[in-house]
Scaffold this motif. Structure first.
Motif, PDB file in Angstrom:
ATOM      1  N   VAL A 188       0.880  -1.163   0.000  1.00  0.00           N
ATOM      2  CA  VAL A 188       0.000   0.000   0.000  1.00  0.00           C
ATOM      3  C   VAL A 188       0.918   1.213   0.000  1.00  0.00           C
ATOM      4  N   HIS A 189       0.934   1.910  -1.122  1.00  0.00           N
ATOM      5  CA  HIS A 189       1.924   2.964  -1.364  1.00  0.00           C
ATOM      6  C   HIS A 189       1.238   4.328  -1.363  1.00  0.00           C
ATOM      7  N   PHE A 190       1.644   5.198  -0.456  1.00  0.00           N
ATOM      8  CA  PHE A 190       1.109   6.546  -0.385  1.00  0.00           C
ATOM      9  C   PHE A 190       2.007   7.491  -1.182  1.00  0.00           C
ATOM     10  N   VAL A 191       1.376   8.350  -1.955  1.00  0.00           N
ATOM     11  CA  VAL A 191       2.110   9.301  -2.782  1.00  0.00           C
ATOM     12  C   VAL A 191       1.628  10.712  -2.462  1.00  0.00           C
ATOM     13  N   HIS A 192       2.572  11.599  -2.163  1.00  0.00           N
ATOM     14  CA  HIS A 192       2.214  13.014  -2.010  1.00  0.00           C
ATOM     15  C   HIS A 192       3.312  13.848  -2.642  1.00  0.00           C
ATOM     16  N   ASP A 193       2.912  14.701  -3.579  1.00  0.00           N
ATOM     17  CA  ASP A 193       3.843  15.598  -4.252  1.00  0.00           C
ATOM     18  C   ASP A 193       3.366  17.026  -4.024  1.00  0.00           C
ATOM     19  N   ARG A 194       4.084  17.718  -3.172  1.00  0.00           N
ATOM     20  CA  ARG A 194       3.641  19.053  -2.760  1.00  0.00           C
ATOM     21  C   ARG A 194       3.584  20.017  -3.937  1.00  0.00           C
ATOM     22  N   ALA A 195       4.560  19.927  -4.840  1.00  0.00           N
ATOM     23  CA  ALA A 195       4.632  20.882  -5.941  1.00  0.00           C
ATOM     24  C   ALA A 195       3.402  20.819  -6.847  1.00  0.00           C
ATOM     25  N   SER A 196       2.931  19.616  -7.138  1.00  0.00           N
ATOM     26  CA  SER A 196       1.794  19.470  -8.050  1.00  0.00           C
ATOM     27  C   SER A 196       0.458  19.372  -7.325  1.00  0.00           C
ATOM     28  N   GLY A 197       0.511  19.083  -6.029  1.00  0.00           N
ATOM     29  CA  GLY A 197      -0.712  18.876  -5.268  1.00  0.00           C
ATOM     30  C   GLY A 197      -1.249  17.458  -5.345  1.00  0.00           C
ATOM     31  N   LEU A 198      -0.447  16.548  -5.896  1.00  0.00           N
ATOM     32  CA  LEU A 198      -0.898  15.157  -6.022  1.00  0.00           C
ATOM     33  C   LEU A 198      -0.917  14.453  -4.668  1.00  0.00           C
ATOM     34  N   THR A 199      -2.027  13.813  -4.359  1.00  0.00           N
ATOM     35  CA  THR A 199      -2.118  12.865  -3.255  1.00  0.00           C
ATOM     36  C   THR A 199      -2.791  11.619  -3.816  1.00  0.00           C
ATOM     37  N   ALA A 200      -2.143  10.474  -3.642  1.00  0.00           N
ATOM     38  CA  ALA A 200      -2.662   9.241  -4.239  1.00  0.00           C
ATOM     39  C   ALA A 200      -2.315   8.038  -3.378  1.00  0.00           C
ATOM     40  N   ILE A 201      -3.049   6.965  -3.608  1.00  0.00           N
ATOM     41  CA  ILE A 201      -2.782   5.675  -2.982  1.00  0.00           C
ATOM     42  C   ILE A 201      -2.687   4.643  -4.097  1.00  0.00           C
ATOM     43  N   ILE A 202      -1.627   3.860  -4.089  1.00  0.00           N
ATOM     44  CA  ILE A 202      -1.487   2.740  -5.017  1.00  0.00           C
ATOM     45  C   ILE A 202      -1.455   1.471  -4.179  1.00  0.00           C
ATOM     46  N   ALA A 203      -2.402   0.576  -4.430  1.00  0.00           N
ATOM     47  CA  ALA A 203      -2.490  -0.660  -3.655  1.00  0.00           C
ATOM     48  C   ALA A 203      -2.247  -1.856  -4.567  1.00  0.00           C
ATOM     49  N   LEU A 204      -1.340  -2.730  -4.148  1.00  0.00           N
ATOM     50  CA  LEU A 204      -1.105  -3.999  -4.832  1.00  0.00           C
ATOM     51  C   LEU A 204      -1.612  -5.114  -3.934  1.00  0.00           C
ATOM     52  N   HIS A 205      -2.581  -5.842  -4.419  1.00  0.00           N
ATOM     53  CA  HIS A 205      -3.119  -6.943  -3.627  1.00  0.00           C
ATOM     54  C   HIS A 205      -2.294  -8.204  -3.812  1.00  0.00           C
ATOM     55  N   SER A 206      -2.066  -8.600  -5.060  1.00  0.00           N
ATOM     56  CA  SER A 206      -1.313  -9.821  -5.347  1.00  0.00           C
ATOM     57  C   SER A 206      -0.586  -9.677  -6.666  1.00  0.00           C
ATOM     58  N   THR A 207       0.664 -10.129  -6.705  1.00  0.00           N
ATOM     59  CA  THR A 207       1.414 -10.216  -7.962  1.00  0.00           C
ATOM     60  C   THR A 207       1.782 -11.672  -8.235  1.00  0.00           C
ATOM     61  N   HIS A 208       0.977 -12.586  -7.717  1.00  0.00           N
ATOM     62  CA  HIS A 208       1.248 -14.020  -7.873  1.00  0.00           C
ATOM     63  C   HIS A 208       1.257 -14.422  -9.348  1.00  0.00           C
ATOM     64  N   LEU A 209       0.342 -13.864 -10.133  1.00  0.00           N
ATOM     65  CA  LEU A 209       0.231 -14.237 -11.540  1.00  0.00           C
ATOM     66  C   LEU A 209       0.969 -13.289 -12.473  1.00  0.00           C
ATOM     67  N   GLY A 210       1.420 -12.149 -11.953  1.00  0.00           N
ATOM     68  CA  GLY A 210       2.095 -11.160 -12.778  1.00  0.00           C
ATOM     69  C   GLY A 210       1.995  -9.794 -12.130  1.00  0.00           C
ATOM     70  N   PRO A 211       2.438  -8.753 -12.834  1.00  0.00           N
ATOM     71  CA  PRO A 211       2.361  -7.401 -12.257  1.00  0.00           C
ATOM     72  C   PRO A 211       0.917  -7.027 -11.953  1.00  0.00           C
ATOM     73  N   GLY A 212       0.726  -6.253 -10.886  1.00  0.00           N
ATOM     74  CA  GLY A 212      -0.613  -5.831 -10.520  1.00  0.00           C
ATOM     75  C   GLY A 212      -1.170  -4.869 -11.558  1.00  0.00           C
ATOM     76  N   ALA A 213      -2.278  -5.221 -12.167  1.00  0.00           N
ATOM     77  CA  ALA A 213      -2.882  -4.389 -13.208  1.00  0.00           C
ATOM     78  C   ALA A 213      -4.256  -3.925 -12.764  1.00  0.00           C
TER      79      ALA A 213
END
Length: 353
Positions: free
Chosen positions: A16-41
């Motif tokens: 569970v990856h939190f992203v915050h970029d002050r310059a652009s105002g970006l706040t985001a969450i990237i969640a990977l549940h499983s990569t057992h079969l390949g990259p999380g898509a």
């Protein structure tokens, strides 16, 4: 924002990856549940949350759903999802998309993104300027898949409804009454295909003008968005946001079939069995709405290998959606389990859970 590991929707997610970029105002969450079969898509959702905890719940639930969806679609992909927390004005800037692309690039290919609610082809093109781990990009070749995956999702939903009507009602779509909630890319596309097949439609959307325009085009009826679940019909087709099948929603249903393209339709785990107890045939959402991820996954894999994505291959794989649904319904009848639990067990075996 609450700690993600205390959330009821946390399911041993790998990242569970939190992203915050002050310059652009970006706040985001990237969640990977499983990569057992390949990259999380899974796609990126751009949405304003009154409660930021809602963004976490969406990221966790949607990424898990993508693990199941990709596994059940037979794709060499795991499950991931990104949520960009939009401001109240839903302003989206080039700097914000660039920062988001950098965040994806920083994961080194563990997550592949595409369009979702609030994100379009042009946004994906912008993100692709910063990372190669992106799909859903427009194609200039009519024989190649690319761009908005919505039409492929809509085709899978249509085929799933057709299979559900045959399974539950023993008839074709001619004259079948379908209540369609949401008339955007997926709901609208499915509605057009249903109308071509002779179905009678009742439409609703929070954008009343959009619903009316489609109804005028198709000769359908229109009801207010807050009353579509009360319509007596053969099929209720949810194609808007999720979690609508809760205690109150299920009590309102006046249809023997629920089959639509919205993600996370069941509010909680007990709502699938509740539908089954009422005799309602449910098409598990991450199976019936798999057409879009099939399109963008095959597009990404083809581009990675330096070749175009054959659109005929995409259509052939989308045509497998009703085959999987019928297998789920058969097992549900044989075991007495509800279709959602049968599908979950199948998906969990595929991802090694």
């Amino acid at each position: 924002m609450p700690a993600f590991w205390t959330e009821p929707d946390f399911d041993e997610h790998e990242l569970v990856h939190f992203v915050h970029d002050r310059a652009s105002g970006l706040t985001a969450i990237i969640a990977l549940h499983s990569t057992h079969l390949g990259p999380g898509a899974g796609g990126t959702r751009f949405w304003h949350y009154g409660d930021p905890g809602g963004a976490m719940r969406d990221a966790l639930r949607l990424s898990r759903g993508m693990s199941y969806k990709n596994a059940m679609a037979g794709l060499p992909m795991g499950g991931g999802k990104a949520v960009i927390l939009a401001g109240a004005d839903k302003a989206k800037t080039p700097a914000m998309l660039a920062a988001f692309g950098d965040a994806i690039e920083g994961l080194g290919g563990r997550y592949i993104t595409a369009e979702d609610v609030g994100i379009n082809e042009a946004d994906m093109v912008a993100v692709a300027q910063r990372t190669s781990y992106v799909t859903g990009l427009p194609s200039t070749d009519s024989d190649s898949a690319g761009g908005d995956p919505g039409p492929f999702t809509a085709k899978g939903v249509f085929l799933g409804i057709e299979a559900a009507v045959a399974h539950k009602l023993g008839r074709s779509l001619e004259g079948v009454h379908v209540a369609v909630q949401g008339t955007g890319s997926v709901g609208g596309g499915a509605a057009r295909l249903l109308a071509e097949a002779g179905a009678r439609l009742t439409l609703a959307d929070v954008d009343a003008a959009r619903a009316k325009a489609l109804a005028d085009e198709l000769g359908a009826e229109v009801v207010a968005s807050d009353s579509i679940m009360d319509v007596a019909c053969d099929v209720f087709s949810p194609n808007a946001l999720g979690a609508i099948l809760d205690d109150a929603g299920i009590a309102r249903l006046r249809a023997p079939i629920v089959a639509g393209g919205a993600n996370n339709q069941l509010a909680r785990a007990h709502h699938g069995p509740m539908l089954a107890e009422r005799g309602v045939l449910y098409a598990p959402d991450y199976v019936i709405n798999g057409g879009g991820i099939i399109a963008v996954a095959l597009e990404y894999l083809a581009r990675r290998d330096g070749k175009p994505c054959d659109i005929a291959e995409v259509h052939a794989k989308v045509a497998e959606v009703p085959v999987r649904l019928r297998a789920i319904w058969r097992e549900a009848e044989e075991t007495g389990n509800s279709p959602d639990r049968v599908a979950d067990a199948m998906a969990q075996r595929l991802i090694g859970r």
